[in-house]
Design an enzyme around this catalytic site. Structure first.
Site, PDB file in Angstrom:
ATOM      1  N   GLU A 153     -62.873   1.379  44.198  1.00  0.00           N
ATOM      2  CA  GLU A 153     -62.919   2.434  45.217  1.00  0.00           C
ATOM      3  C   GLU A 153     -63.531   1.871  46.498  1.00  0.00           C
ATOM      4  O   GLU A 153     -64.524   1.140  46.446  1.00  0.00           O
ATOM      5  CB  GLU A 153     -63.800   3.589  44.743  1.00  0.00           C
ATOM      6  CG  GLU A 153     -63.270   4.377  43.569  1.00  0.00           C
ATOM      7  CD  GLU A 153     -62.266   5.440  43.972  1.00  0.00           C
ATOM      8  OE1 GLU A 153     -61.994   5.580  45.183  1.00  0.00           O
ATOM      9  OE2 GLU A 153     -61.774   6.130  43.072  1.00  0.00           O
ATOM     10  N   HIS A 214     -53.220   3.127  44.394  1.00  0.00           N
ATOM     11  CA  HIS A 214     -53.033   4.316  43.563  1.00  0.00           C
ATOM     12  C   HIS A 214     -51.749   5.040  43.943  1.00  0.00           C
ATOM     13  O   HIS A 214     -51.060   5.621  43.092  1.00  0.00           O
ATOM     14  CB  HIS A 214     -54.238   5.231  43.741  1.00  0.00           C
ATOM     15  CG  HIS A 214     -54.438   6.191  42.616  1.00  0.00           C
ATOM     16  ND1 HIS A 214     -55.421   7.147  42.620  1.00  0.00           N
ATOM     17  CD2 HIS A 214     -53.787   6.358  41.433  1.00  0.00           C
ATOM     18  CE1 HIS A 214     -55.367   7.853  41.496  1.00  0.00           C
ATOM     19  NE2 HIS A 214     -54.383   7.402  40.763  1.00  0.00           N
ATOM     20  N   ASP A 224     -53.889   7.306  48.366  1.00  0.00           N
ATOM     21  CA  ASP A 224     -54.798   6.198  48.638  1.00  0.00           C
ATOM     22  C   ASP A 224     -54.261   4.889  48.069  1.00  0.00           C
ATOM     23  O   ASP A 224     -53.508   4.919  47.100  1.00  0.00           O
ATOM     24  CB  ASP A 224     -56.179   6.506  48.070  1.00  0.00           C
ATOM     25  CG  ASP A 224     -56.142   6.897  46.610  1.00  0.00           C
ATOM     26  OD1 ASP A 224     -55.299   7.707  46.208  1.00  0.00           O
ATOM     27  OD2 ASP A 224     -56.969   6.370  45.862  1.00  0.00           O
TER      28      ASP A 224
END
Length: 236
Positions: A153, A214, A224
């Protein structure tokens, strides 16, 4: 098991957008897997980082991951934030961590705006970051990408259009423009982290077939790392 990813990675829908519900984290739905005993101690020492790679432990609770049941062949990139709840300060680390806990989602790493690398889940465990989806080159991974991937992330926010499914326009307009997109420090940290991961996992090839966003795996649900992510800055 509904949970976030686009906190934002498209963690509020993580996830707000990237990694993610109506708060920003849309939860991956875990496929049914064979039960395995899970008496492992969550310990960062399971991942022997190359000397010089600075990684800060920020381990998530054990229930935010599970025993991995497949070979690691991929890395998946996301973005996450707390823009929906706190648009003026969307990257408060404690608040973002609480979103992971609240929605019971996770990734193996998170990269801050200044390039800080946080270690959230040991690589030998499956983090809850991918959810439902399919990779056309690995169709046998259908809805089970978590078992075969390492999730990363980045604290970032996409364009207004990308964020609108989770962040209303009037809230998005309160976000500082400097908080939108990615920073050079994040790209540099991500490049080093990927290099380190690939050294330890030769089954992950350094190409766009094995390092994916993703949005490529779940294009209907996720956006994203988004159009603002510059793949060329990590060698693609």
């Amino acid at each position: 098991m509904n949970r976030l990813c686009w906190i934002i990675c498209s963690t509020m829908a993580v996830l707000l957008a990237g990694c993610t519900s109506d708060t920003v984290i849309e939860g991956p739905v875990e496929p049914i897997v064979e039960e395995k005993s899970d008496d492992e101690v969550i310990d960062s020492k399971n991942d022997p980082f190359t000397p010089g790679i600075k990684v800060t432990d920020l381990m998530l609770p054990k229930q935010n991951s599970r025993v991995r049941s497949g070979a690691i062949t991929h890395v998946m990139l996301h973005f996450t934030n707390n823009a929906l709840r706190n648009p003026e300060n969307p990257y408060d680390l404690d608040e973002v961590y609480e979103l992971f806990e609240e929605y019971q989602v996770s990734a193996h790493y998170m990269i801050g705006r200044d390039g800080e690398v946080f270690h959230l889940v040991p690589e030998n465990r499956a983090a809850y970051h991918a959810g439902k989806g399919i990779d056309l080159n690995y169709q046998h991974y259908h809805n089970s990408f978590n078992d075969h991937s390492i999730g990363i992330e980045l604290l970032a926010i996409g364009t207004k259009e990308e964020m609108l499914p989770i962040v209303p326009e009037e809230i998005f307009d309160r976000i500082n423009p400097n908080d939108i997109g990615y920073t050079d420090a994040q790209y540099k940290a991500l490049d080093k982290l990927l290099e380190d991961i690939l050294k330890r996992h030769p089954t992950i090839k350094k190409d766009r077939e094995h390092i994916v966003g993703h949005d490529e795996y779940a294009p209907v649900r996720k956006v994203d790392p988004g159009s603002l992510f510059d793949w060329s800055k990590i060698g693609f």
